[in-house]
Design an enzyme around this catalytic site. Structure first.
Site, PDB file in Angstrom:
ATOM      1  CD  GLU A  49     -56.339  28.940   6.306  1.00 39.07           C
ATOM      2  OE1 GLU A  49     -57.196  28.368   6.622  1.00 39.07           O
ATOM      3  OE2 GLU A  49     -55.293  28.299   6.372  1.00 39.07           O
ATOM      4  CE  LYS A 121     -59.564  24.971   4.746  1.00 39.31           C
ATOM      5  NZ  LYS A 121     -58.836  25.391   6.041  1.00 39.31           N
ATOM      6  CB  CYS A 163     -55.119  25.859   4.435  1.00 39.85           C
ATOM      7  SG  CYS A 163     -53.941  25.083   5.438  1.00 39.85           S
TER       8      CYS A 163
END
Length: 283
Positions: A49, A121, A163
């Site tokens: 990321e 995300k 993440c």
């Protein structure tokens, strides 16, 4: 696309970098490590990321963001003949003019450089951890709206996540239900007080979903206020760490063995034991 003559499985590389606001520096760093991974036989190379940049502030991140078009990874030559997982691209989406916010976009590129998948995300990181700067990702980032199905690659089907998605096991279970073989969770650990917690979660996701997990991490000091712990890793379906970086830029390599993964799932058919009659069936 994946050629039918290519058997799934093989060597993967998790690349670890120290991104800053200097995009050119970041490209050169990523390019050198991708070349190195390709020279060692990696078929898919995973970048973390923020591989494109990490801004000095939310406002700075917005200024540096770009639309998703053209050559996404210009510094990696096509002759490397690898697929790339670009774990978090700061994307100015089609709604940029109306929202003024970006998307945290995980891109998967084939060996010709074409975008095969773009996952945005879902879970945005809004937290104030002790010992780390407060971060409210939702103040400058739009959440994604869909979970993509696993994507066929030379090392098996890859599920895309980013993440903080790691904190939500429902995502991993749903990807498993859709036949994922090798999910990728880019990781940017931020808390110096709990540097190992992402590794525990990564191994847990591998065990409960019975799949390989590849986690490419940032490392070192990005700016005056932000640093990352590193320790990129690849874990197998039992949660065993097959390869791991320490601190500092670099890479680690591991072999994805899909016949072994299938053996694990046959011997312990967890997915078939789920009590959908009690708590619902994923997907």
């Amino acid at each position: 696309s994946v050629s039918p003559s290519v058997s799934p499985g093989g060597l993967v590389a998790a690349v670890q970098v120290t991104s800053t606001a200097d995009k050119e520096h970041n490209w050169q760093q990523c390019s050198a490590l991708v070349r190195r991974a390709a020279a060692q036989g990696a078929r898919v190379v995973f970048l973390p990321e923020g591989f494109d940049y990490i801004g000095d502030s939310p406002q700075h991140s917005l200024q540096l963001a770009e639309p998703l078009h053209g050559d996404i990874c210009p510094c990696v030559p096509r002759e490397c003949d690898v697929w790339l997982s670009l774990g978090g691209f700061h994307e100015r989406g089609e709604d940029w003019d109306s929202t003024g916010r970006i998307y945290n976009c995980h891109l998967l590129l084939d060996n010709s450089g074409s975008v095969v998948a773009a996952y945005r995300k879902l879970h945005l990181f809004d937290a104030a951890l002790s010992g780390a700067p407060a971060l409210r990702e939702s103040s400058f980032t739009n959440p994604g709206r869909e979970l993509l199905p696993p994507v066929p690659t030379p090392v098996g089907k890859v599920g895309l996540a980013v993440c903080y998605d790691l904190r939500f096991p429902e995502l991993s279970v749903l990807l498993h239900a859709r036949a994922v073989k090798c999910p990728h969770v880019p990781s940017v650990p931020m808390s110096p007080e709990c540097p190992l917690s992402p590794q525990v979660l990564l191994r847990a996701r591998a065990i409960e979903s019975q799949c390989y997990v590849v986690a490419a991490a940032q490392t070192g000091r990005h700016n005056a206020a932000r640093a990352s712990f590193g320790h990129s890793l690849v874990a197998d379906p039992w949660g065993t760490v097959l390869a791991q970086c320490q601190e500092g830029p670099g890479l680690c390599l591991a072999h994805i063995d899909l016949s072994y993964l299938d053996k694990v799932r046959r011997e312990l058919p967890v997915h078939g034991h789920r009590r959908g009659d009690i708590y619902g069936t994923p997907g």
